[in-house]
Design a protein around this motif. Structure first.
Motif, PDB file in Angstrom:
ATOM      1  N   LEU A  25       1.820   3.800  28.391  1.00  0.00           N
ATOM      2  CA  LEU A  25       1.871   5.219  28.019  1.00  0.00           C
ATOM      3  C   LEU A  25       2.956   5.917  28.833  1.00  0.00           C
ATOM      4  O   LEU A  25       2.966   5.838  30.062  1.00  0.00           O
ATOM      5  N   GLU A  26       3.869   6.577  28.129  1.00  0.00           N
ATOM      6  CA  GLU A  26       4.907   7.368  28.799  1.00  0.00           C
ATOM      7  C   GLU A  26       4.693   8.820  28.435  1.00  0.00           C
ATOM      8  O   GLU A  26       4.473   9.138  27.259  1.00  0.00           O
ATOM      9  N   ILE A  27       4.737   9.691  29.432  1.00  0.00           N
ATOM     10  CA  ILE A  27       4.508  11.113  29.150  1.00  0.00           C
ATOM     11  C   ILE A  27       5.641  11.960  29.719  1.00  0.00           C
ATOM     12  O   ILE A  27       6.351  11.538  30.634  1.00  0.00           O
ATOM     13  N   ASN A  28       5.787  13.151  29.169  1.00  0.00           N
ATOM     14  CA  ASN A  28       6.771  14.097  29.699  1.00  0.00           C
ATOM     15  C   ASN A  28       6.327  15.510  29.364  1.00  0.00           C
ATOM     16  O   ASN A  28       5.568  15.728  28.428  1.00  0.00           O
ATOM     17  N   ASN A  29       6.802  16.442  30.167  1.00  0.00           N
ATOM     18  CA  ASN A  29       6.525  17.842  29.886  1.00  0.00           C
ATOM     19  C   ASN A  29       7.799  18.507  29.387  1.00  0.00           C
ATOM     20  O   ASN A  29       8.764  18.630  30.141  1.00  0.00           O
ATOM     21  N   ILE A  30       7.818  18.922  28.136  1.00  0.00           N
ATOM     22  CA  ILE A  30       9.037  19.552  27.617  1.00  0.00           C
ATOM     23  C   ILE A  30       8.922  21.084  27.604  1.00  0.00           C
ATOM     24  O   ILE A  30       9.784  21.769  27.076  1.00  0.00           O
ATOM     25  N   GLY A  31       7.848  21.625  28.208  1.00  0.00           N
ATOM     26  CA  GLY A  31       7.725  23.075  28.360  1.00  0.00           C
ATOM     27  C   GLY A  31       7.340  23.786  27.075  1.00  0.00           C
ATOM     28  O   GLY A  31       7.187  23.174  26.018  1.00  0.00           O
ATOM     29  N   SER A  32       7.212  25.102  27.199  1.00  0.00           N
ATOM     30  CA  SER A  32       6.861  25.904  26.027  1.00  0.00           C
ATOM     31  C   SER A  32       8.116  26.133  25.191  1.00  0.00           C
ATOM     32  O   SER A  32       9.226  25.835  25.639  1.00  0.00           O
ATOM     33  N   SER A  33       7.943  26.699  24.006  1.00  0.00           N
ATOM     34  CA  SER A  33       9.140  26.910  23.182  1.00  0.00           C
ATOM     35  C   SER A  33      10.066  27.940  23.844  1.00  0.00           C
ATOM     36  O   SER A  33      11.285  27.833  23.750  1.00  0.00           O
ATOM     37  N   GLU A  34       9.484  28.917  24.598  1.00  0.00           N
ATOM     38  CA  GLU A  34      10.346  29.888  25.308  1.00  0.00           C
ATOM     39  C   GLU A  34      11.145  29.164  26.401  1.00  0.00           C
ATOM     40  O   GLU A  34      12.331  29.414  26.588  1.00  0.00           O
ATOM     41  N   ASP A  35      10.436  28.256  27.134  1.00  0.00           N
ATOM     42  CA  ASP A  35      11.136  27.508  28.190  1.00  0.00           C
ATOM     43  C   ASP A  35      12.325  26.765  27.594  1.00  0.00           C
ATOM     44  O   ASP A  35      13.412  26.731  28.161  1.00  0.00           O
ATOM     45  N   ARG A  36      12.061  26.166  26.430  1.00  0.00           N
ATOM     46  CA  ARG A  36      13.129  25.361  25.839  1.00  0.00           C
ATOM     47  C   ARG A  36      14.264  26.214  25.295  1.00  0.00           C
ATOM     48  O   ARG A  36      15.406  25.807  25.314  1.00  0.00           O
ATOM     49  N   LYS A  37      13.897  27.422  24.867  1.00  0.00           N
ATOM     50  CA  LYS A  37      14.968  28.340  24.420  1.00  0.00           C
ATOM     51  C   LYS A  37      15.882  28.665  25.594  1.00  0.00           C
ATOM     52  O   LYS A  37      17.104  28.638  25.467  1.00  0.00           O
ATOM     53  N   ARG A  38      15.268  28.974  26.755  1.00  0.00           N
ATOM     54  CA  ARG A  38      16.082  29.300  27.945  1.00  0.00           C
ATOM     55  C   ARG A  38      16.915  28.085  28.344  1.00  0.00           C
ATOM     56  O   ARG A  38      18.090  28.190  28.674  1.00  0.00           O
ATOM     57  N   TYR A  39      16.282  26.921  28.289  1.00  0.00           N
ATOM     58  CA  TYR A  39      17.000  25.704  28.669  1.00  0.00           C
ATOM     59  C   TYR A  39      18.137  25.425  27.691  1.00  0.00           C
ATOM     60  O   TYR A  39      19.253  25.093  28.092  1.00  0.00           O
ATOM     61  N   ALA A  40      17.858  25.596  26.393  1.00  0.00           N
ATOM     62  CA  ALA A  40      18.874  25.330  25.381  1.00  0.00           C
ATOM     63  C   ALA A  40      20.093  26.241  25.606  1.00  0.00           C
ATOM     64  O   ALA A  40      21.243  25.801  25.487  1.00  0.00           O
ATOM     65  N   ALA A  41      19.822  27.501  25.976  1.00  0.00           N
ATOM     66  CA  ALA A  41      20.927  28.437  26.217  1.00  0.00           C
ATOM     67  C   ALA A  41      21.765  27.952  27.400  1.00  0.00           C
ATOM     68  O   ALA A  41      23.009  27.963  27.356  1.00  0.00           O
TER      69      ALA A  41
END
Ligand code: AMP
Length: 421
Positions: A153-169
């Protein structure tokens, strides 16, 4: 599309039986939804700039001019169907499905254009308890199938959609600084879906990415706490896992914890199960805000694994348990009636009644070839002026002599002999 032949289908039935018994024991209920949906459903859920939507869907205009697609995965259709029928309105639901999915990928062992998935989707529970329950369900399936030592089992935390929006920017800003050195794919994606640039196979792009901002630095405290609680629960249950910060999954709807169960037993196609949370999807598709989590398992890959690791139990490999042999004239009606009686008494046993007549030896040979464990032999011999009828049982998986039984005891005796082997 790969064809499933009878031998493989026995393994398939075995896998399916195990899956059904596990989902039942967790209280999940089946949902069915069509293989065809409006293409827009997949675009809105999986994401426009994903491999599935950009390159892999089988889409066409129907006679009304509606653009439809064969479903490439189950979550979108499950959400659409569950919401449309009011199953998600202010309630919790634990659902499962199975069926064919279609992706125009390059076929190879373990990767097909028509493949099948089992999926579970749990709605209305914010987690991490439900996330762990869903993982526990997959874990239980591996245990039941004997696959647990062969999956990780491999897991990761990709954050909330807001977190990812900030990261994407932040990622887009970083990529813009290096635009001149990027390839066409990366340039195209850096504005529409910059996180997909991270999957680039181009070594030059990967070199640039070494200094890119890291998603982990943009994940909010709430999301980190959720992720830590989930890990603590997994540890408490003794479910082993490995953190993989590179695991992002190719579908846009996920948030917070995502995961994959992988195996080394299948060569290149190592993913057997993938999933995570998708808290925003129901609302995004027009439903009321409903958090959700789930996964999908590739059935063909489970079948391949079980066969290559020789993990299918002997009993599950057998389609036929009893072969009814009839030797003598005018026994057909009686033989068919006896077969019916056996089927009624032993509903889980495979009972074949010989057709086409022939001598004892040729019928017994057919019984062996069919893989039956037991032959029920109905014989009529002429003895002087009278015809004498015998009923015998012969084990085909040992050298034991055939035994003679009375008609009244045959069902009990067959049951006993099947149970003993
Ligand atoms: P995904 O929705 O891509 O995470 O897929 C979930 C699971 O479905 C994977 O872990 C695989 O086991 C299986 N799967 C995905 N694509 C294929 C394919 N083309 N052929 C066979 N199995 C697949």
């Amino acid at each position: 599309m790969n064809d499933i032949l009878p031998g493989e289908s026995l393994t398939w039935q075995y896998v399916e039986g195990c899956f059904r018994s596990v989902v039942k024991s967790f209280g999940y209920q089946e949902i069915r939804f069509p293989v065809l949906e409006q293409t827009q459903l997949f675009k809105r859920s999986i994401g426009e700039v994903t491999d599935i939507v950009e390159k892999e869907m089988y889409s066409f205009d129907d006679r009304n001019g509606d653009n439809l697609s064969l479903r490439p995965e189950g979550t979108a259709g499950c959400v659409r169907a569950a919401d449309q029928h009011g199953l998600l309105y202010n309630q919790q639901q634990r659902l499962w499905y199975q069926g064919p999915m279609f992706r125009h990928e390059r076929p190879q062992k373990g990767r097909y254009r028509q493949f099948h998935q089992f999926g579970v989707e749990a709605f209305g529970m914010p987690g991490p308890d439900i996330d762990v329950e869903v993982l526990q369900l997959a874990h239980q399936l591996w245990l039941k199938l004997g696959l647990l030592p062969h999956v990780q089992l491999e897991i990761n935390n990709i954050g909330s959609s807001e977190d990812r929006k900030r990261y994407a920017a932040a990622l887009t800003a970083f990529l813009e600084q290096h635009e001149a050195s990027l390839d066409e794919d990366a340039k195209r994606r850096m504005h529409s879906n910059p996180m997909r640039v991270l999957d680039s196979k181009n070594p030059q792009v990967q070199e640039i990415l070494a200094d890119a901002p890291a998603l982990a630095d943009y994940v909010s405290d709430d999301s980190v706490e959720h992720y830590q609680q989930l890990q603590a629960l997994l540890r408490g249950l003794g479910i082993e896992f490995r953190e993989n910060p590179r695991l992002v999954r190719g579908l846009d709807y996920y948030n917070n914890c995502v995961y994959e169960w992988t195996t080394e037993a299948l060569g290149a196609q190592g993913a057997v199960c993938g999933g995570g949370r998708y808290d925003g999807l129901v609302a995004q598709l027009g439903g009321r805000d409903t958090v959700a989590a789930g996964f999908a398992i590739g059935i063909e890959r489970l079948v391949l694994m079980l066969e290559s690791l020789d993990l299918v139990p002997e009993q599950a490999r057998r389609a036929i348990d009893v072969y009814l042999i009839m030797v003598g004239d005018n026994l057909t009606a009686q033989g068919l009636a006896l077969a019916a009686q056996l089927r009624q008494a032993l509903p889980d046993a495979g009972i074949v009644s010989h057709c086409g007549g022939g001598k004892y030896n040729s019928q017994v040979k057919k019984a062996f070839n069919a893989g039956a464990r037991l032959a029920v032999i109905l014989e009529r011999r002429d003895s002087g002026s009278e015809a004498v009828q015998h009923l015998r049982l012969r084990r085909l998986d040992s050298d034991d002599e055939a035994i003679t039984v009375e008609l009244a005891e045959v069902v009990d005796k067959v049951r006993e002999m099947l149970a003993a082997s």
